[in-house]
Motif scaffolding. Structure first.
Motif, PDB file in Angstrom:
ATOM      1  N   PHE A 144     -22.858   3.899 -12.379  1.00  0.00           N
ATOM      2  CA  PHE A 144     -21.979   3.780 -11.225  1.00  0.00           C
ATOM      3  C   PHE A 144     -22.749   4.257 -10.000  1.00  0.00           C
ATOM      4  O   PHE A 144     -23.133   5.422  -9.930  1.00  0.00           O
ATOM      5  N   ASN A 145     -23.007   3.355  -9.058  1.00  0.00           N
ATOM      6  CA  ASN A 145     -23.695   3.703  -7.817  1.00  0.00           C
ATOM      7  C   ASN A 145     -22.694   3.737  -6.676  1.00  0.00           C
ATOM      8  O   ASN A 145     -21.851   2.834  -6.573  1.00  0.00           O
ATOM      9  N   PRO A 146     -22.771   4.747  -5.813  1.00  0.00           N
ATOM     10  CA  PRO A 146     -21.874   4.746  -4.647  1.00  0.00           C
ATOM     11  C   PRO A 146     -22.030   3.435  -3.880  1.00  0.00           C
ATOM     12  O   PRO A 146     -23.143   2.946  -3.675  1.00  0.00           O
ATOM     13  N   GLY A 147     -20.911   2.826  -3.517  1.00  0.00           N
ATOM     14  CA  GLY A 147     -20.935   1.567  -2.784  1.00  0.00           C
ATOM     15  C   GLY A 147     -20.861   0.339  -3.653  1.00  0.00           C
ATOM     16  O   GLY A 147     -20.739  -0.769  -3.142  1.00  0.00           O
ATOM     17  N   SER A 148     -20.930   0.512  -4.982  1.00  0.00           N
ATOM     18  CA  SER A 148     -20.797  -0.637  -5.885  1.00  0.00           C
ATOM     19  C   SER A 148     -19.357  -1.110  -5.916  1.00  0.00           C
ATOM     20  O   SER A 148     -18.431  -0.373  -5.597  1.00  0.00           O
ATOM     21  N   TRP A 149     -19.174  -2.348  -6.340  1.00  0.00           N
ATOM     22  CA  TRP A 149     -17.834  -2.890  -6.547  1.00  0.00           C
ATOM     23  C   TRP A 149     -17.390  -2.508  -7.947  1.00  0.00           C
ATOM     24  O   TRP A 149     -18.133  -2.655  -8.911  1.00  0.00           O
ATOM     25  N   LEU A 150     -16.155  -2.041  -8.067  1.00  0.00           N
ATOM     26  CA  LEU A 150     -15.603  -1.637  -9.354  1.00  0.00           C
ATOM     27  C   LEU A 150     -14.298  -2.402  -9.575  1.00  0.00           C
ATOM     28  O   LEU A 150     -13.439  -2.423  -8.701  1.00  0.00           O
ATOM     29  N   TYR A 151     -14.189  -3.046 -10.724  1.00  0.00           N
ATOM     30  CA  TYR A 151     -12.998  -3.800 -11.095  1.00  0.00           C
ATOM     31  C   TYR A 151     -12.485  -3.223 -12.414  1.00  0.00           C
ATOM     32  O   TYR A 151     -13.267  -3.014 -13.334  1.00  0.00           O
ATOM     33  N   ALA A 152     -11.192  -2.951 -12.502  1.00  0.00           N
ATOM     34  CA  ALA A 152     -10.647  -2.375 -13.727  1.00  0.00           C
ATOM     35  C   ALA A 152      -9.276  -2.956 -14.035  1.00  0.00           C
ATOM     36  O   ALA A 152      -8.511  -3.285 -13.138  1.00  0.00           O
ATOM     37  N   ASP A 153      -8.990  -3.082 -15.311  1.00  0.00           N
ATOM     38  CA  ASP A 153      -7.659  -3.424 -15.786  1.00  0.00           C
ATOM     39  C   ASP A 153      -7.469  -2.705 -17.115  1.00  0.00           C
ATOM     40  O   ASP A 153      -8.256  -1.837 -17.474  1.00  0.00           O
TER      41      ASP A 153
END
Length: 157
Positions: free
Chosen positions: A91-100
């Motif tokens: 996990f890099n700061p500024g990355s896009w994160l998608y969760a369900d």
């Protein structure tokens, strides 16, 4: 963790590496309410949470590896703004994160998927590998073993 969530979130998702500890919760429903009021949209925790039933009622995305009835000792201070690796994911700061409910996807670019919320990821914790977090029972980010509260669908940058 509480100190960071009391600061403006600006649509971010906080990623916390609790070392995979199951000894006490890092996050609870009072923190979720505070984070929501401060503009955070979700949290991903390599550790456990408490007040699971109450967390389901809050419009705030939560992903963790399980639950524990007691709040853990918050003795170790992490570092803010660093890349964190656990569950076979960095996990890099500024990355896009998608969760369900099924898990988490991290991308360096927008995937232009519908639904969810958008913002910027932030990280907190120590860059330490987690134990057995990418495969098998108790794996991080898998449908059956990963813990997610009711409305865990969020996407963020």
């Amino acid at each position: 963790v509480q100190q960071i969530l009391n600061s403006p979130g600006n649509g971010k998702v906080l990623v916390v590496n609790g070392g995979g500890s199951m000894n006490g919760a890092i996050f609870d429903s009072s923190m979720a309410r505070s984070a929501q009021q401060n503009g955070w949209v979700g949290i991903v925790i390599n550790g456990v949470v408490r007040n699971a039933e109450e967390l389901k009622t809050i419009q705030f995305g939560v992903k963790a590896i399980g639950t524990h009835p007691s709040l853990g000792m918050q003795q170790q201070m992490g570092q803010r703004g660093n890349s964190l690796s656990f569950g076979g994911v960095t996990f890099n700061p500024g990355s896009w994160l998608y969760a369900d409910k099924d898990g988490i996807v991290v991308s360096q670019t927008s995937l232009n998927v519908g639904g969810g919320m958008t913002g910027t990821t932030a990280s907190y914790g120590n860059s330490m590998p987690a134990n057995n977090m990418s495969t098998g029972q108790g794996a991080y980010g898998t449908g059956q073993s990963a813990y997610g509260t009711g409305q865990t669908r969020f996407c963020s940058r």
